[in-house]
Design an enzyme around this catalytic site. Structure first.
Site, PDB file in Angstrom:
ATOM      1  N   GLY A  11       0.679  -1.246  -0.180  1.00  0.00           N
ATOM      2  CA  GLY A  11      -0.027  -0.047  -0.289  1.00  0.00           C
ATOM      3  C   GLY A  11       0.854   0.833  -0.063  1.00  0.00           C
ATOM      4  O   GLY A  11       0.860   2.456   1.083  1.00  0.00           O
ATOM      5  N   ARG A  14       0.229   5.997  -1.034  1.00  0.00           N
ATOM      6  CA  ARG A  14      -0.767   7.808  -0.420  1.00  0.00           C
ATOM      7  C   ARG A  14      -0.141   7.134   0.682  1.00  0.00           C
ATOM      8  O   ARG A  14       0.339   6.490   1.618  1.00  0.00           O
ATOM      9  CB  ARG A  14      -2.114   7.531  -0.576  1.00  0.00           C
ATOM     10  CG  ARG A  14      -3.065   6.491  -0.279  1.00  0.00           C
ATOM     11  CD  ARG A  14      -4.181   6.786  -0.575  1.00  0.00           C
ATOM     12  NE  ARG A  14      -4.594   7.536  -1.629  1.00  0.00           N
ATOM     13  CZ  ARG A  14      -4.856   6.892  -3.288  1.00  0.00           C
ATOM     14  NH1 ARG A  14      -5.300   5.683  -2.733  1.00  0.00           N
ATOM     15  NH2 ARG A  14      -5.234   7.289  -4.023  1.00  0.00           N
ATOM     16  N   ASP A  61      -3.089  -7.416  -5.152  1.00  0.00           N
ATOM     17  CA  ASP A  61      -3.868  -7.167  -3.960  1.00  0.00           C
ATOM     18  C   ASP A  61      -4.338  -7.386  -2.909  1.00  0.00           C
ATOM     19  O   ASP A  61      -3.571  -9.134  -3.004  1.00  0.00           O
ATOM     20  CB  ASP A  61      -6.118  -7.944  -4.442  1.00  0.00           C
ATOM     21  CG  ASP A  61      -7.001  -8.207  -3.210  1.00  0.00           C
ATOM     22  OD1 ASP A  61      -6.540  -7.379  -2.413  1.00  0.00           O
ATOM     23  OD2 ASP A  61      -8.011  -8.253  -4.155  1.00  0.00           O
ATOM     24  N   VAL A  62      -3.718  -7.167  -1.452  1.00  0.00           N
ATOM     25  CA  VAL A  62      -3.550  -7.714  -0.545  1.00  0.00           C
ATOM     26  C   VAL A  62      -4.505  -8.781  -0.234  1.00  0.00           C
ATOM     27  O   VAL A  62      -3.104  -9.632   0.849  1.00  0.00           O
ATOM     28  CB  VAL A  62      -2.854  -6.342   0.704  1.00  0.00           C
ATOM     29  CG1 VAL A  62      -5.004  -5.944   1.130  1.00  0.00           C
ATOM     30  CG2 VAL A  62      -2.014  -6.442   1.459  1.00  0.00           C
ATOM     31  N   ASN A  88       1.691  -2.246   5.519  1.00  0.00           N
ATOM     32  CA  ASN A  88       0.835  -0.709   5.528  1.00  0.00           C
ATOM     33  C   ASN A  88      -0.784  -0.894   5.314  1.00  0.00           C
ATOM     34  O   ASN A  88      -1.214   0.053   6.049  1.00  0.00           O
ATOM     35  CB  ASN A  88       2.311  -0.134   4.594  1.00  0.00           C
ATOM     36  CG  ASN A  88       1.050   1.328   5.237  1.00  0.00           C
ATOM     37  OD1 ASN A  88       0.660   2.043   5.657  1.00  0.00           O
ATOM     38  ND2 ASN A  88       0.921   1.518   4.070  1.00  0.00           N
ATOM     39  N   SER A 140      -2.147   0.709  14.919  1.00  0.00           N
ATOM     40  CA  SER A 140      -2.888   1.992  15.346  1.00  0.00           C
ATOM     41  C   SER A 140      -3.106   2.128  16.512  1.00  0.00           C
ATOM     42  O   SER A 140      -4.025   1.116  16.871  1.00  0.00           O
ATOM     43  CB  SER A 140      -4.711   1.970  14.196  1.00  0.00           C
ATOM     44  OG  SER A 140      -4.938   3.128  14.814  1.00  0.00           O
ATOM     45  N   TYR A 153     -12.365  -1.951  12.522  1.00  0.00           N
ATOM     46  CA  TYR A 153     -10.697  -1.688  12.240  1.00  0.00           C
ATOM     47  C   TYR A 153      -9.772  -1.908  13.381  1.00  0.00           C
ATOM     48  O   TYR A 153      -9.127  -2.677  13.505  1.00  0.00           O
ATOM     49  CB  TYR A 153     -10.928  -0.085  12.135  1.00  0.00           C
ATOM     50  CG  TYR A 153      -9.697   0.551  11.758  1.00  0.00           C
ATOM     51  CD1 TYR A 153      -8.571   0.489  10.560  1.00  0.00           C
ATOM     52  CD2 TYR A 153      -9.033   1.564  12.202  1.00  0.00           C
ATOM     53  CE1 TYR A 153      -7.811   1.082  10.071  1.00  0.00           C
ATOM     54  CE2 TYR A 153      -7.886   2.000  12.220  1.00  0.00           C
ATOM     55  CZ  TYR A 153      -7.007   1.569  11.091  1.00  0.00           C
ATOM     56  OH  TYR A 153      -5.509   1.943  11.068  1.00  0.00           O
ATOM     57  N   LYS A 157      -6.711  -4.464  13.752  1.00  0.00           N
ATOM     58  CA  LYS A 157      -5.151  -3.867  14.699  1.00  0.00           C
ATOM     59  C   LYS A 157      -4.710  -4.255  15.475  1.00  0.00           C
ATOM     60  O   LYS A 157      -3.745  -4.538  16.233  1.00  0.00           O
ATOM     61  CB  LYS A 157      -5.425  -1.841  14.528  1.00  0.00           C
ATOM     62  CG  LYS A 157      -6.270  -1.223  13.288  1.00  0.00           C
ATOM     63  CD  LYS A 157      -4.400  -1.930  12.154  1.00  0.00           C
ATOM     64  CE  LYS A 157      -4.832  -0.789  11.105  1.00  0.00           C
ATOM     65  NZ  LYS A 157      -3.448  -1.298  10.080  1.00  0.00           N
ATOM     66  N   ILE A 186      -3.573  10.674  11.797  1.00  0.00           N
ATOM     67  CA  ILE A 186      -2.105  12.181  11.067  1.00  0.00           C
ATOM     68  C   ILE A 186      -2.904  12.223  10.253  1.00  0.00           C
ATOM     69  O   ILE A 186      -4.000  11.502   9.526  1.00  0.00           O
ATOM     70  CB  ILE A 186      -1.430  10.299  10.603  1.00  0.00           C
ATOM     71  CG1 ILE A 186      -1.017   9.589  11.562  1.00  0.00           C
ATOM     72  CG2 ILE A 186      -0.756  10.883   9.566  1.00  0.00           C
ATOM     73  CD1 ILE A 186      -0.600   9.834  12.628  1.00  0.00           C
TER      74      ILE A 186
END
Length: 243
Positions: A11, A14, A61-62, A88, A140, A153, A157, A186
Site C-alpha cells: 500500500g 498514499r 491485491d493484499v 502497511n 493503530s 478496524y 489492528k 495522522i
C-alpha cells in the site's frame, strides 16, 4: 543507512505508505511497493521518488496470498534480495456497530489482518534462510484505545499487535525482528474525511495539539527497520493521545 538493502511496502501510493517509500529511498534503499489498481498514480510515484533503478511498483491485491508470493518473487528477481517488509496496506469502514454490515466486517478483516498474514508469510521463509529480516506492521492506536465507529478496524489492528508479538518469539533465533508502529490521528486521506467538528474534539484530546504527519510515522518505521535489538514492540506515534 539502507544502502544495498531492499524493502517492500504494501500500500505504497498514499499516506503513510508513500511517506515510507520516500523515507527509505532517501536513506539509500531499493524499494518495492504494492498498489491496488491505480497504475497511473503508481508510475507517477516511481518517477517522483525513484532515482534510476531503485524503485518498483507491483499491482497486487493484499487479500490474495498467491499474489503476495508472486510479488515477493518479483522483488527478488529485480533486486536479488529482500531485507524487510512494511505491512502497511489497510482500509477503514467506519460506522456504528449496529449498522455494520457483514461485508464491512469481512473486507476489513481480509484486507487488514489477512493482508498482514499474506505478506509476512510470503517473505518469512526467505528471511529464515538468509538469517536476517525485518517485519514492521502498521497498526493503530485504535488497537489500544476505543474509537467510536471502529469495532471492525480496531479488531484488526489489535490482531496485528498479537501477530507481531507471537511471530517475534518464533523467528528471533533466525535474526528476524518483528515490530509495529501504532499511529494516532495522522494527516492523511482518512483524517481529511473526518468532519470538522469531530476533528476539533480529537485535537483537544491530543497533548501535542495537532495531527501527526505521515513522514513522522515513516521515521519510526525506518528506526525499527534498522534496529537490531528491538522485537515484539509497538511504538505509538500519536502525539500523546494514549497517555
Amino acid at each position: 543507512m539502507f544502502t544495498d538493502q531492499t524493502f517492500l511496502v504494501t500500500g505504497g501510493t498514499r499516506g503513510i505508505g508513500k511517506a515510507t517509500v520516500q523515507a527509505l529511498i532517501e536513506r539509500g534503499a531499493n524499494v518495492a511497493f504494492t498498489y491496488q489498481s491505480n497504475r497511473v498514480l503508481a508510475e507517477q510515484i516511481c518517477e517522483e521518488l525513484g532515482q534510476g533503478n531503485n524503485i518498483l511498483a507491483v499491482e497486487a491485491d493484499v487479500q490474495d496470498f498467491t499474489q503476495a508470493q508472486k510479488t515477493i518473487a518479483q522483488v527478488k528477481e529485480r533486486f536479488n534480495q529482500l531485507h524487510g517488509v512494511v505491512l502497511n496496506a489497510g482500509i477503514a469502514r467506519d460506522k456504528p456497530f449496529y449498522m455494520m454490515s457483514e461485508e464491512d466486517w469481512d473486507v476489513t478483516i481480509q484486507t487488514n489482518l489477512k493482508g498482514t498474514f499474506n505478506y509476512a508469510r510470503a517473505s518469512v521463509f526467505d528471511f529464515i534462510k538468509q538469517k536476517y529480516g525485518r517485519i514492521v506492521c502498521v497498526s493503530s492506536v485504535s488497537a489500544m484505545k476505543g474509537v467510536l465507529g471502529q469495532v471492525n478496524y480496531s479488531t484488526t489492528k489489535a490482531g496485528q499487535i498479537g501477530f507481531i508479538k507471537s511471530l517475534a518469539k518464533e523467528v528471533s533465533k533466525f535474526g528476524i525482528t518483528v515490530n509495529a508502529v501504532a499511529p494516532g490521528f495522522i494527516a492523511t486521506d482518512m483524517w481529511n474525511d473526518i468532519p470538522d467538528d469531530r476533528k476539533a474534539k480529537i485535537l483537544g484530546e491530543i497533548p501535542l495539539g495537532r495531527a501527526g504527519e505521515a513522514s513522522e510515522v515513516a521515521d519510526a518505521i525506518c528506526f525499527l527497520l534498522q534496529s537490531n535489538y528491538i522485537t515484539g514492540s509497538v511504538i505509538a506515534v500519536d502525539g500523546g493521545i494514549l497517555i
